[in-house]
Design a protein around this motif. Structure first.
Motif, PDB file in Angstrom:
ATOM      1  N   ASP A   1       0.826  -1.213   0.000  1.00  0.00           N
ATOM      2  CA  ASP A   1       0.000   0.000   0.000  1.00  0.00           C
ATOM      3  C   ASP A   1       0.856   1.256   0.000  1.00  0.00           C
ATOM      4  OD1 ASP A   1      -2.211  -1.622  -0.017  1.00  0.00           O
ATOM      5  OD2 ASP A   1      -2.666  -1.361   2.116  1.00  0.00           O
ATOM      6  N   TYR A   2       1.939   1.249   0.769  1.00  0.00           N
ATOM      7  CA  TYR A   2       2.822   2.417   0.804  1.00  0.00           C
ATOM      8  C   TYR A   2       3.480   2.643  -0.559  1.00  0.00           C
ATOM      9  CZ  TYR A   2       5.766   5.992   2.818  1.00  0.00           C
ATOM     10  OH  TYR A   2       6.355   7.213   3.089  1.00  0.00           O
TER      11      TYR A   2
ATOM     12  N   THR B   1       0.589   4.007  -2.884  1.00  0.00           N
ATOM     13  CA  THR B   1      -0.059   5.282  -2.539  1.00  0.00           C
ATOM     14  C   THR B   1       0.931   6.419  -2.284  1.00  0.00           C
ATOM     15  OG1 THR B   1      -0.180   4.712  -0.184  1.00  0.00           O
ATOM     16  CG2 THR B   1      -2.103   4.162  -1.573  1.00  0.00           C
ATOM     17  N   ASN B   2       2.213   6.103  -2.099  1.00  0.00           N
ATOM     18  CA  ASN B   2       3.195   7.148  -1.804  1.00  0.00           C
ATOM     19  C   ASN B   2       4.386   7.149  -2.773  1.00  0.00           C
ATOM     20  OD1 ASN B   2       2.299   8.517   0.773  1.00  0.00           O
ATOM     21  ND2 ASN B   2       2.138   6.362   1.343  1.00  0.00           N
ATOM     22  N   ILE B   3       5.073   6.035  -2.851  1.00  0.00           N
ATOM     23  CA  ILE B   3       6.330   5.997  -3.606  1.00  0.00           C
ATOM     24  C   ILE B   3       6.095   6.130  -5.111  1.00  0.00           C
ATOM     25  CG2 ILE B   3       8.335   4.583  -4.173  1.00  0.00           C
ATOM     26  CD1 ILE B   3       8.122   3.485  -1.258  1.00  0.00           C
TER      27      ILE B   3
ATOM     28  N   PHE C   1       4.801   9.563  -6.146  1.00  0.00           N
ATOM     29  CA  PHE C   1       5.861  10.563  -6.035  1.00  0.00           C
ATOM     30  C   PHE C   1       6.695  10.583  -7.311  1.00  0.00           C
ATOM     31  CE2 PHE C   1      10.279  11.613  -5.198  1.00  0.00           C
ATOM     32  CZ  PHE C   1      10.192  12.807  -4.497  1.00  0.00           C
TER      33      PHE C   1
ATOM     34  N   ARG D   1       4.765  11.841 -10.350  1.00  0.00           N
ATOM     35  CA  ARG D   1       4.516  13.285 -10.262  1.00  0.00           C
ATOM     36  C   ARG D   1       5.775  14.111 -10.534  1.00  0.00           C
ATOM     37  NH1 ARG D   1       1.648  12.697  -6.170  1.00  0.00           N
ATOM     38  NH2 ARG D   1       3.245  12.879  -4.575  1.00  0.00           N
TER      39      ARG D   1
ATOM     40  N   ARG E   1      13.430  15.483  -1.125  1.00  0.00           N
ATOM     41  CA  ARG E   1      12.273  14.851  -0.494  1.00  0.00           C
ATOM     42  C   ARG E   1      10.942  15.432  -0.955  1.00  0.00           C
ATOM     43  NH1 ARG E   1      13.183  11.652   3.777  1.00  0.00           N
ATOM     44  NH2 ARG E   1      11.261  12.218   4.850  1.00  0.00           N
ATOM     45  N   ASP E   2      10.975  16.674  -1.424  1.00  0.00           N
ATOM     46  CA  ASP E   2       9.753  17.319  -1.896  1.00  0.00           C
ATOM     47  C   ASP E   2       9.542  17.132  -3.396  1.00  0.00           C
ATOM     48  OD1 ASP E   2       9.143  18.358   0.677  1.00  0.00           O
ATOM     49  OD2 ASP E   2      10.599  19.968   0.338  1.00  0.00           O
TER      50      ASP E   2
END
Length: 188
Positions: free
Chosen positions: A16-17, A20-22, A25, A28, A44-45
């Motif tokens: 899930d991580y 939904t995150n990696i 990122f 994007r 990191r941003d």
């Protein structure tokens, strides 16, 4: 420490991580829509701090998105899979267009943002990641599979020819050494 770990729970957590995150990122922030390929030097941003493109990182990202596209265990909507394939194709096109030396076909170490060579091919490791990327693309992209398979096989053949001296003329081993050194790079 006598704790019991629920591997199934952790497996779902990391899955899930990742989804939904990696992966979002990198989708994007990493895709270079102007010149092709990917930005891989991100803070990191997601802000790009270096636009140079290292072949091994470009190829790893192609491999990752092609592999994600094919991974049936992820159980994601087809639209997401198609986005991953499109992202892999985006990087593969950049590598195919700019990644190899025009006379010997070996993979550069790094390029500028727009694909101009920065560091000549000096070892087989860019080739290793490129072979893996195009091999995975041959499985993922049914339209271009033969072309990608050919690139993967040509690259693999070149790796085999150079594997006894993977760093070529830039080998750091001293010819005066009284003992043979064994590199762990190839097994890894």
């Amino acid at each position: 420490m006598n704790e019991t770990y629920d591997f199934n729970l952790w497996s779902h957590y990391y899955r899930d991580y990742l989804l939904t995150n990696i992966i979002p990122f990198w989708l994007r922030h990493s895709i270079d829509r102007e010149c092709g390929g990917y930005f891989t030097c991100l803070d990191r941003d997601g802000k790009v701090f270096d636009t140079d493109k290292f072949i091994w990182l470009q190829a790893r990202q192609v491999w990752m998105f092609a592999k994600l596209h094919q991974d049936a265990d992820l159980n994601v909507p087809d639209a997401e899979r198609q986005e991953w394939l499109k992202t892999a194709q985006h990087g593969a096109l950049f590598l195919e267009k700019y990644g190899r030396h025009p006379t010997n076909g070996q993979w550069y170490f790094s390029l500028t943002q727009n694909g101009e060579p920065l560091v000549e091919p000096y070892n087989i490791f860019s080739s290793v990641f490129a072979s893996m990327a195009f091999g995975q693309m041959a499985k993922a992209d049914k339209v271009n599979c033969e072309k990608y398979k050919q690139i993967a096989l040509e690259t693999f053949d070149d790796i085999q020819k150079r594997r006894s001296n993977p760093k070529g003329e830039w080998n750091k081993a001293s010819p005066l050494s009284s003992r043979q050194l064994k590199s762990f790079a190839l097994p890894m």
